[in-house]
Design an enzyme around this catalytic site. Structure first.
Site, mmCIF file in Angstrom:
data_model
loop_
_atom_site.group_PDB
_atom_site.id
_atom_site.type_symbol
_atom_site.label_atom_id
_atom_site.label_comp_id
_atom_site.label_asym_id
_atom_site.label_seq_id
_atom_site.Cartn_x
_atom_site.Cartn_y
_atom_site.Cartn_z
ATOM 1 N N HIS C 45 0.814 -1.206 0.000
ATOM 2 C CA HIS C 45 0.000 0.000 0.000
ATOM 3 C C HIS C 45 0.854 1.264 0.000
ATOM 4 O O HIS C 45 0.525 2.235 -0.664
ATOM 5 C CB HIS C 45 -0.931 -0.024 1.214
ATOM 6 C CG HIS C 45 -1.968 1.040 1.204
ATOM 7 N ND1 HIS C 45 -3.106 0.966 0.432
ATOM 8 C CD2 HIS C 45 -2.038 2.214 1.854
ATOM 9 C CE1 HIS C 45 -3.826 2.055 0.622
ATOM 10 N NE2 HIS C 45 -3.213 2.827 1.482
ATOM 11 N N HIS C 91 -10.332 2.812 -0.388
ATOM 12 C CA HIS C 91 -10.434 2.378 1.005
ATOM 13 C C HIS C 91 -11.236 1.091 1.012
ATOM 14 O O HIS C 91 -12.260 0.975 1.691
ATOM 15 C CB HIS C 91 -11.102 3.464 1.858
ATOM 16 C CG HIS C 91 -10.351 3.745 3.123
ATOM 17 N ND1 HIS C 91 -10.933 3.832 4.358
ATOM 18 C CD2 HIS C 91 -9.042 3.948 3.338
ATOM 19 C CE1 HIS C 91 -10.012 4.073 5.279
ATOM 20 N NE2 HIS C 91 -8.866 4.145 4.684
#
Lengths: 87, 245, 747
Positions: C45, C91
């Site tokens: 990420h 998200h």
């Protein structure tokens, strides 16, 4: 000393959130739950010498801020530090 | 004339109200931070929409204690025009400057959509330029616009003609389907007993330019201009008359 | 000092090789705090280790580009000394675990990325993917995500002006929540996330730090399995009110010129912001975490560095301006606390009550993080999936039934149940509301407006990653062009499965190639974006879903148009041509349950000419409405132009030359051929538009008239759809609401 203040909608006031929760419980299979009313719960940690003083302070807080007297009513429970520690 | 737009921490529509009165209506306007204790000579006060204090505890419940609210109360008691829009209406209710309270929308969901409201009374500073029965297309954007007051209070409001705006069909008919949030008696806005404090859930400041979808809200703010300038003219005229006697 | 066991290394998501590299870079064993710091900065990420080599090939420059990838957001020049600052972020994993807060904090995160650049956020979009709505768990996720986006965006007062929602079984356990935000800044006042100037103060401002979200970054880099439920404590809770205060205070501080740099604390919180700012400025940062405001007791340095508590910013303040900064934050009831200094040694040095607990060169965490060129292989099953033997499907259902079913399908139906929960009007700038086309907001103080759209199609990308990604770029730019805006920049969110599987890596690489080619052809540079990998549950990946966000500029805001027809008697004109293309279509999925075939072909030269024609035609006041053909094809597009207007339509279109005659009408009406726009013009000017189109090399046909109370569609003179406008609209408007209870009719 701890004051527990339970704030609930007055009985005459329609509670759309409570109704929604009841409907959700019914979909989950709890037909025996007839009605749900949703309220608020506050815990106040108060520096007071007696339970009565704590209750007075909590009631003032409820009257002035925690509850809206037009649509809500409240009740107060006082838990002394000793009782709280015993739990 | 000069508008004061009060800004609480979390107010969102302060800029929209300012833009409407200053750039669309060409009036003087000032932002007043909630900690101030003066309205800086304003002729009219707007409490704008938004989420003052995040709507925490209850909408408007914390904002009513802001220092500026003492000034707003004094101004209102002296007869000054005060307009509470959406969150501003909620603050006025919590402050006791208007009767009743707000609940969650019946649908339990936030709704942003254009609705129709009918002007019920034209003798307030914010409806003096309207016609009785005039239907305005104005947007709402709220999750807690379900107006509630006890039955005896509602009866009194109707008797005193304090209901100023009601949700209706485009043709001006009051129906349950036209009520977007469950408000008692389809109340969209009301005024104080002295009629100078008005609160409404719809956003007239969002309906001041056709490019945004509707200009029907302009007449609410224009009314304030007319009311204040006419009031000033009336004051001058009566002073002249008194001097001539 | 705790010894680092193999288990501990594995728990931190690091491979043995990666750990060896850490030993090499430090010249010693790391402390546990250092191990935690490496684990989050080297997670997929934060480090983009699987994707960097491919992302490097994207076009990121252009005459309008003021800031490309590498900062918190990208920026393009929009004239009048202003810049549009924008980005899209994902998200996904948190939204599966806790839909409301996962989506809400996603909104919070992207908003911070915009205002940290000195831009006031003006608009939000979102791109969502869910499993089929007949699954109650999916409905709960759907409702929670929508409520979370609404709750956060409405409270902070930024309008959500558009978006898209799509459905597929592969998203059931892996919903996708991508949020886009656009803001405006003065072009010469953009603030970067950079730390420099030895001795300059490093400040922390915002919410107190707690234990929420620890290892959020590593969670986002892992697949879900049965143990996912245990990861619940890692979900952060958002506070939009705090963020509103932070936004106003930060913009005020930036206007005062007191800052060297500023960055929000998002994924990997304090760790990421410190080393990234230091890295960008070629400087080091030393902080003492015991100075960090904490809302829980007994937090360890490890926890403080890895916490992902929301609504926190890291600032580097110019020497001598510290008191100004503190004063401005106090006015907003915020406390800015000095927690450290900028140094010259290029290292991240973390102290706890004066004792060093971590000391790492910044570049070890950023530029020197692992970069992988992972193996790629075309999926073995793809060739078969690309075959679409139509005859084997039997006779298609009656056209009228298909039409109604498409209108009722959640992918096609009106999303008003969703967007009416979003405040799309706050700030009084919204010229085109959700459901009416790409979102458009005016830029007050100028004559201009900005249009924006987010688009993607997982089915197309699965069937052909290169072409599917190109189609996503084309669609987003086309949607923007349909409001009259010239596309000027793009951002992307790449949602894929596990990159350690060669088939997934192949999908990713091919999609990035296709996206790059389309961006070059349409002259929309990529200014930044986000990669979300490991969107898989128990080894089953989501459809590969690159989402493209395009921003466009309208020179004269008064010329903006929408999808809806405007006048009885107006001519309806089709720009572009349909082909026999049902591969990957909504029709094929809805009626036959298949994701097969090849995506529609795309001629980028034609697409560019089409978009130019539409933008010019709108600016000239010739085109009165414009809507592109997407899911559901031409028939659905024509119907959508009628909805919300009270005006029906009568059109007659030529049949596409179909190899399977039984499917000719289906392909004509519901095929999803690219580069097509349905426009309306004043009847007397239809020829004028036709002339311009022909000159531009764009196929054009006047196909009918606006008017009446019915939707009438004929193919070569034979009426195949003759539907009541009111009834069709009712089906379309209420389809999604019907899954969630009684629909309401409002003005």
């Amino acid at each position: 000393m701890r004051a527990r203040v339970f704030v609930t909608l007055k009985p005459s006031v329609f509670d759309p959130q409570g109704t929604t929760v009841a409907e959700a419980l019914h979909t989950l299979g709890y037909a025996s739950v007839k009605d749900v009313r949703q309220g608020k719960y506050f815990e106040l940690d108060i520096d007071a010498r007696t339970p009565d003083e704590a209750r007075r302070i909590a009631a003032e807080a409820a009257d002035r801020l925690l509850a809206n007297p037009v649509i809500e009513s409240y009740r107060i429970e006082i838990v002394t530090t000793a009782e709280a520690a015993a739990r | 004339m000069k508008f004061a737009v009060v800004v609480f921490p979390g107010s969102n529509c302060d800029h929209d109200a300012y833009h409407a009165v200053k750039h669309v209506l060409g009036q003087d306007a000032a932002f007043i931070w909630h900690k101030e204790t003066s309205l800086a000579g304003a002729d009219a006060v707007i409490l704008p929409g938004g989420f003052a204090h995040g709507d925490y505890l209850r909408t408007g419940a914390i904002a009513r204690f802001s220092p500026i609210m003492q000034e707003v109360r004094r101004f209102a008691e002296a007869g000054g025009p005060v307009l509470g829009i959406c969150n501003g209406f909620q603050v006025l209710l919590e402050a006791g400057l208007l009767p009743g309270a707000m609940l969650r929308n019946r649908s339990v969901k936030f709704q942003c959509v254009h609705v129709f409201v009918r002007v019920e009374q034209t003798d307030t500073p914010f409806t003096v330029a309207c016609r009785r029965g005039q239907v305005l297309r104005i947007p709402i954007a709220h999750g807690e616009g379900n107006y509630y007051a006890e039955p005896d209070v509602v009866e009194r409001l109707e008797r005193n003609r304090q209901v100023i705006f009601r949700y209706t069909t485009p043709e001006g008919v009051v129906t349950p389907d036209a009520n977007p949030n469950g408000s008692v008696a389809n109340v969209a806005g009301l005024c104080s007993e002295a009629r100078n404090v008005v609160g409404l859930m719809p956003h007239p400041e969002r309906a001041c330019e056709l490019a945004l979808g509707s200009a029907d809200g302009l007449v609410v703010l224009e009314s304030a201009v007319r009311s204040v300038t006419q009031g000033a003219l009336a004051a001058v005229a009566s002073a002249k008359a008194a001097a001539a006697r | 000092m705790k010894t680092i066991s193999d288990e501990l290394i594995q728990q931190h998501g690091l491979t043995r090789d990666e750990y060896e590299r850490i030993l090499e870079m430090l010249g010693r064993e790391p402390t546990v705090t250092e191990l935690g710091i490496f684990s989050v900065m080297w997670s997929e990420h934060c480090s983009y280790k699987s994707s960097r080599v491919h992302l490097k090939t994207l076009p990121t420059t252009g005459r309008r580009v003021l800031q490309g990838p590498g900062e918190n957001a990208g920026a393009v020049d929009i004239g009048d000394g202003l810049a549009a600052v924008f980005k899209i972020e994902s998200h996904n994993h948190p939204s599966f675990i806790e839909p409301y807060q996962g989506a809400a904090t996603g909104v919070g995160g992207i908003i911070r990325d915009i205002f940290t650049m000195g831009a006031r956020p003006m608009a939000l979009l979102n791109s969502l993917r869910f499993g089929p709505l007949d699954d109650p768990l999916v409905r709960r996720t759907f409702a929670g995500v929508v409520a979370g986006i609404a709750g956060y965006g409405n409270s902070i007062g930024i309008p959500t002006v558009g978006g898209e929602i799509a459905f597929d079984e592969s998203y059931t356990g892996n919903p996708l929540v991508n949020v886009f935000c656009l803001g405006i800044a003065k072009a010469d006042e953009i603030v970067k996330g950079v730390a420099s100037g030895a001795g300059n103060a490093v400040y922390y401002v915002g919410a107190k730090t707690g234990r929420d979200g620890i290892h959020g970054a590593t969670m986002a880099s892992a697949e879900f399995d049965e143990k996912s439920a245990e990861k619940r404590p890692a979900v952060q809770v958002g506070d939009p009110f705090m963020e509103k205060l932070l936004l106003e205070a930060c913009l005020e501080v930036m206007r005062s010129g007191a800052l060297v740099g500023i960055q929000d604390m998002g994924a990997a919180g304090l760790t990421c912001s410190t080393c990234e700012m230091g890295s960008r400025g070629g400087a080091g940062i030393t902080i003492d975490v015991s100075l960090v405001p904490q809302r829980e007791t007994g937090m360890t340095p490890y926890e403080i560095m890895l916490s992902e508590s929301q609504e926190r910013m890291l600032l580097v303040v110019k020497r001598g301006r510290e008191a100004d900064v503190e004063r401005i934050f106090e006015k907003w009831d915020l406390h800015a606390v000095r927690i450290g200094d900028v140094t010259t040694d290029g290292r991240l040095c973390v102290k706890h009550h004066g004792e060093v607990v971590a000391d790492i060169p910044n570049e070890a965490l950023t530029d020197k993080a692992p970069v992988y060129r992972r193996p790629m292989a075309e999926p073995a099953s793809l060739a078969e999936a690309q075959r679409l033997p139509l005859p084997s499907l039997g006779a298609p259902p009656p056209i009228r039934d298909v039409f109604r079913r498409l209108l009722a399908s959640p992918a096609v139906a009106s999303k008003q149940w969703v967007y009416r929960q979003y405040d799309h009007m706050v700030r009084t700038n919204t010229l085109v509301v959700p459901g009416m086309g790409a979102g458009v907001v005016r830029v007050k103080g100028t004559a201009r407006a900005l249009a924006m759209s987010v688009d993607g199609n997982g089915r197309f990308v699965y069937l052909d990653p290169f072409l599917g990604a190109q189609l996503a770029v084309a669609e987003a730019a086309r949607n923007v062009a349909c409001t009259g805006a010239q596309p000027i920049g793009a951002t992307n969110c790449l949602n894929f499965g596990n990159p350690e599987r060669p088939e997934i890596m192949w999908q990713f690489a091919r999609a990035v190639e296709g996206m790059g080619a389309a961006c070059r052809a349409l002259d929309v540079p990529i200014t930044g974006g986000n990669v979300s990998l490991y969107n898989e549950t128990d080894g089953r990946a989501v459809l590969p879903t690159p989402v493209v966000g395009v921003v466009g500029l309208i020179q004269d805001a008064s010329t903006v148009v929408r999808r809806a027809f405007r006048g009885e008697g107006d001519a309806i004109v089709l720009l572009g041509t349909g082909r026999d293309e049902l591969g990957g279509s909504e029709y094929l999925k809805l009626v036959h349950g298949l994701v097969r075939g090849t995506p529609p072909t795309l001629d980028l030269t034609l697409e560019a000419a089409l978009q130019r024609l539409v933008v010019d035609g709108i600016a000239a006041g010739l085109i009165r409405s414009a809507h592109d053909c997407a899911e559901g094809g031409l028939a659905v597009a024509v119907a959508e132009c009628c909805f919300d207007t009270g005006l029906g339509a009568s059109v007659d279109v030529p049949a596409v030359a179909a190899s399977e005659t039984a499917f000719s009408a289906i392909a004509t009406l519901f095929g999803e051929s690219a580069s097509r726009v349905v426009v309306s013009v004043a009847a007397a000017r239809a020829d004028e538009l036709a002339g311009l189109a022909t000159a531009a090399g764009v196929p054009v046909a006047v196909i009918g008239r606006v008017g009446g109370e019915r939707i009438r569609i004929a193919i070569d003179g034979d009426i195949v759809i003759d539907d009541s406008l009111a009834e069709a609209e009712d089906v379309w408007a209420n389809a999604i609401g019907r899954w969630f209870g009684r629909p309401r009719a409002v003005a």
